[in-house]
Design a protein around this motif. Structure first.
Motif, PDB file in Angstrom:
ATOM      1  N   ALA A 160     -11.826  -2.517  -4.047  1.00 55.40           N
ATOM      2  CA  ALA A 160     -12.070  -1.756  -2.805  1.00 55.40           C
ATOM      3  C   ALA A 160     -11.239  -0.481  -2.753  1.00 55.40           C
ATOM      4  N   LYS A 161     -10.011  -0.523  -3.274  1.00 61.02           N
ATOM      5  CA  LYS A 161      -9.120   0.639  -3.224  1.00 61.02           C
ATOM      6  C   LYS A 161      -9.298   1.582  -4.399  1.00 61.02           C
ATOM      7  N   GLY A 162      -9.881   1.059  -5.498  1.00 63.03           N
ATOM      8  CA  GLY A 162      -9.893   1.832  -6.737  1.00 63.03           C
ATOM      9  C   GLY A 162      -8.478   1.888  -7.290  1.00 63.03           C
ATOM     10  N   PRO A 178      -1.827  -4.394  -0.096  1.00 64.82           N
ATOM     11  CA  PRO A 178      -1.321  -3.034  -0.277  1.00 64.82           C
ATOM     12  C   PRO A 178      -1.690  -2.235   0.964  1.00 64.82           C
ATOM     13  N   SER A 179      -1.289  -0.980   1.037  1.00 65.22           N
ATOM     14  CA  SER A 179      -1.741  -0.136   2.137  1.00 65.22           C
ATOM     15  C   SER A 179      -3.262  -0.001   2.041  1.00 65.22           C
ATOM     16  N   ALA A 180      -3.919   0.079   3.223  1.00 67.30           N
ATOM     17  CA  ALA A 180      -5.386  -0.024   3.262  1.00 67.30           C
ATOM     18  C   ALA A 180      -6.097   1.317   3.090  1.00 67.30           C
ATOM     19  N   ASN A 181      -5.556   2.167   2.206  1.00 66.41           N
ATOM     20  CA  ASN A 181      -6.183   3.456   1.914  1.00 66.41           C
ATOM     21  C   ASN A 181      -6.867   3.404   0.553  1.00 66.41           C
ATOM     22  N   LEU A 182      -7.753   4.360   0.298  1.00 63.75           N
ATOM     23  CA  LEU A 182      -8.252   4.499  -1.069  1.00 63.75           C
ATOM     24  C   LEU A 182      -7.066   4.918  -1.930  1.00 63.75           C
ATOM     25  N   PRO A 232      -3.427   9.446   1.476  1.00 66.40           N
ATOM     26  CA  PRO A 232      -2.334   9.106   2.395  1.00 66.40           C
ATOM     27  C   PRO A 232      -2.536   7.710   2.997  1.00 66.40           C
ATOM     28  N   SER A 233      -1.445   6.992   3.221  1.00 60.82           N
ATOM     29  CA  SER A 233      -1.529   5.642   3.787  1.00 60.82           C
ATOM     30  C   SER A 233      -2.082   5.694   5.213  1.00 60.82           C
ATOM     31  N   PRO A 234      -2.787   4.630   5.630  1.00 61.68           N
ATOM     32  CA  PRO A 234      -3.376   4.613   6.966  1.00 61.68           C
ATOM     33  C   PRO A 234      -2.395   4.111   8.018  1.00 61.68           C
ATOM     34  N   LEU A 274       5.651   4.735   7.964  1.00 58.89           N
ATOM     35  CA  LEU A 274       5.914   4.854   6.522  1.00 58.89           C
ATOM     36  C   LEU A 274       6.012   3.443   5.974  1.00 58.89           C
ATOM     37  N   GLU A 275       5.699   3.269   4.690  1.00 60.95           N
ATOM     38  CA  GLU A 275       5.728   1.927   4.116  1.00 60.95           C
ATOM     39  C   GLU A 275       7.145   1.345   4.073  1.00 60.95           C
ATOM     40  N   SER A 276       7.186   0.042   3.782  1.00 60.74           N
ATOM     41  CA  SER A 276       8.471  -0.657   3.709  1.00 60.74           C
ATOM     42  C   SER A 276       9.319  -0.131   2.547  1.00 60.74           C
ATOM     43  N   ARG A 300       0.637   9.939  -8.560  1.00 59.27           N
ATOM     44  CA  ARG A 300       0.671  10.962  -7.515  1.00 59.27           C
ATOM     45  C   ARG A 300      -0.033  10.366  -6.315  1.00 59.27           C
ATOM     46  N   HIS A 301       0.698  10.262  -5.227  1.00 56.88           N
ATOM     47  CA  HIS A 301       0.299   9.437  -4.105  1.00 56.88           C
ATOM     48  C   HIS A 301       0.082  10.277  -2.888  1.00 56.88           C
ATOM     49  N   TYR A 302      -0.409   9.676  -1.843  1.00 56.17           N
ATOM     50  CA  TYR A 302      -0.347  10.255  -0.511  1.00 56.17           C
ATOM     51  C   TYR A 302      -0.976  11.633  -0.443  1.00 56.17           C
TER      52      TYR A 302
HETATM   53 MG    MG Z   1       0.119   2.347  -0.927  1.00 52.11          MG
END
Ligand code: MG
Ligand code: TXA
Length: 348
Positions: free
Chosen positions: A57-59, A144-148, A152-154, A181-183, A232-234
C-alpha cells in the motif's frame, strides 16, 4: 477497494468504531489510525501476510522494518527477548509516548516486520484511539506512518485520505496529531543508548534519565542503523530550499529567492516562523504558511508536515522553508527538513 473514513472522538473513542477497526485487523486487512505523533498504517504484527500489505500500500522498500505498537507491558514482553536496564528506565519515564525502543526480538515477531534484523522496534503510543484499537484487537499492531513512501508523514485524517484512498478499507480520523513528528527511535539493545532517529522525545529528555546518549551519525559511506533514515523522505513534489541563520539575512535571502523564482514563472511557497511572516509577506510569495513561533518548537513540529503537504496541494514549484534552532524538538524538526531538502540547505 472502497475506503471508509470515519470521524472518531479523540478522547472518548466510540466503541463501535474501535470494534470495526479491530475486526478489519483480525481479518488481515489494513486500518489507518491516529497516534500522538503521526497517523499509522496498521496491520496485525503477528500475521506476516497482513504486514506484507503495508509494504504494498505504501510502496515501501522491503528492507525498511516496521514499528510494533503495544498497549501494555505483557504484550511488549511477548515480543522482546530481553530488556536492558536502560530500556526499563525508558519504559518507566516515557511510555506511553513518542519513544520507540530497539530491542532483541522473540520468535513471535515475523521476519517481514523487522526486515530480517534480530531487533524489533517497539512502542506504546499515548493516543487513546491507538491504545483502544490495540486492546480491542488483542494483538500488537505493526504500523509505519500512513503516507505513500517518500511523502511527508500524515498528521491529519485528510492527509491519509489523500495517500491511501482506494487502498485500505478504513481510516479512523481523530483530527490533528498532537506532536506532529514521528517518535524518537532509540537503540537500547546494549551499550550506550543511541538515537537512530530524532523525534518526539528529545535527546535532552533522554539524557536526564539515562545519562550518556549518542546520536547515530553515519559517515558518507556508512549505512544508518535505522534503515529508513537512508531514504530521501518527507519530500513534497516541489523543489525545497531550507534556509537558516540570522533572521534578517534569512528573510533577505528568501525574498531574493521569491523574486528569482517568480521571474522564472515558478509558483513560490514560503513556510516560515511567526516572527518572519510579516516581513516575508512584503515579498508577495504565492503561498505563505506560518509554522509557529520560533520560541515554540512544539508548534512548528505540529505544523511542518501540514505545510509541506499544502504546498503540494497548491502546486508550488519552489518551497522556501525557514529553519529553526537545533535544540530540543527543534533538532527533530531540522532533521526532517534536511531530509526533505536533500542537499539544498543554506546556512547563512
Ligand atoms: Mg515514515
Ligand atoms: O511515530 C512514529 O514512530 C510513527 C507512528 C505511526 O508510530 N511510525 C513511524 O514509522 O514513523 P515509520 O515506519 O515511518 O518509521 C520507522 C523508522 C524507520 O526509519 C525504520 O527504519 C526504523 O524506524 N526501524 C524500524 N524497525 C527497526 C529496527 N528493528 N531496527 C532499526 N530501525 C528500525
Amino acid at each position: 477497494m472502497q475506503t471508509k473514513r470515519s470521524t472518531i472522538d479523540r478522547l472518548h473513542p466510540e466503541a463501535e468504531l474501535i470494534n470495526e477497526g479491530a475486526e478489519w485487523l483480525k481479518a488481515g486487512e489494513l486500518v489507518a489510525f491516529p497516534t500522538e505523533t503521526v497517523y499509522g498504517l496498521g496491520a496485525n504484527a503477528l500475521d506476516a501476510s497482513a504486514c506484507a500489505k503495508i509494504f504494498e500500500a505504501k510502496g515501501r522498500p522491503q528492507d525498511n522494518p516496521l514499528i510494533v505498537h503495544v498497549c501494555n507491558r505483557v504484550m511488549a514482553n511477548n515480543l522482546v527477548e530481553s530488556w536492558t536496564s536502560e530500556a526499563e528506565l525508558c519504559v518507566q519515564h516515557f511510555w506511553p509516548g513518542p519513544l520507540t525502543l530497539i530491542l532483541p526480538k522473540t520468535a513471535l515477531v515475523p521476519d517481514i516486520v523487522t526486515a530480517g534484523l534480530v531487533n524489533v522496534a517497539i512502542r506504546m503510543p499515548s493516543h487513546p484511539v491507538a491504545l483502544r484499537l490495540i486492546e480491542d484487537a488483542g494483538f500488537p499492531i505493526a504500523a509505519p506512518s500512513a503516507n505513500l513512501s517518500g511523502k511527508p508523514s500524515p498528521t491529519r485524517g485528510s492527509h491519509v485520505w489523500r495517500d491511501m484512498k482506494g487502498k485500505i478499507p478504513l481510516i479512523l480520523d481523530a483530527g490533528a496529531c498532537e506532536v506532529g513528528l514521528e517518535s524518537t527511535v532509540l537503540d537500547v539493545s546494549g551499550g550506550v543508548p543511541t538515537i537512530l532517529r530524532p523525534g518526539g522525545i528529545t535527546k535532552e529528555q533522554l539524557e536526564e534519565v539515562l545519562g550518556e546518549v549518542r546520536a547515530d551519525t553515519p559517515s558518507e559511506n556508512q549505512a544508518p542503523k535505522a534503515p529508513g533514515m537512508k531514504y530521501r523522505h518527507y519530500a513534497p513534489q516541489g523543489e525545497l530550499l531550507l534556509v537558516s541563520g540570522l533572521r534578517d539575512r534569512v528573510v533577505q535571502r528568501m525574498g531574493q529567492e521569491i523574486l528569482r523564482g517568480q521571474a522564472r514563472l515558478k509558483k513560490v511557497g514560503v513556510l516560515c516562523t511567526l516572527e518572519s511572516a510579516s516581513l516575508l509577506h512584503n515579498w508577495f510569495p504565492d503561498l505563505l504558511f506560518v509554522l509557529g513561533s520560533k520560541d515554540r518548537p512544539q508548534e512548528v513540529a505540529s505544523n511542518i508536515f501540514e505545510g509541506l503537504r499544502l504546498c503540494d496541494e497548491r502546486r508550488m514549484d519552489l518551497i522556501l522553508v525557514e529553519g529553526i534552532e537545533e535544540a530540543g524538538l527543534g533538532s527533530a524538526v531540522m532533521n526532517r527538513l534536511e531530509k526533505a531538502a536533500g542537499k539544498r540547505t543554506q546556512h547563512i
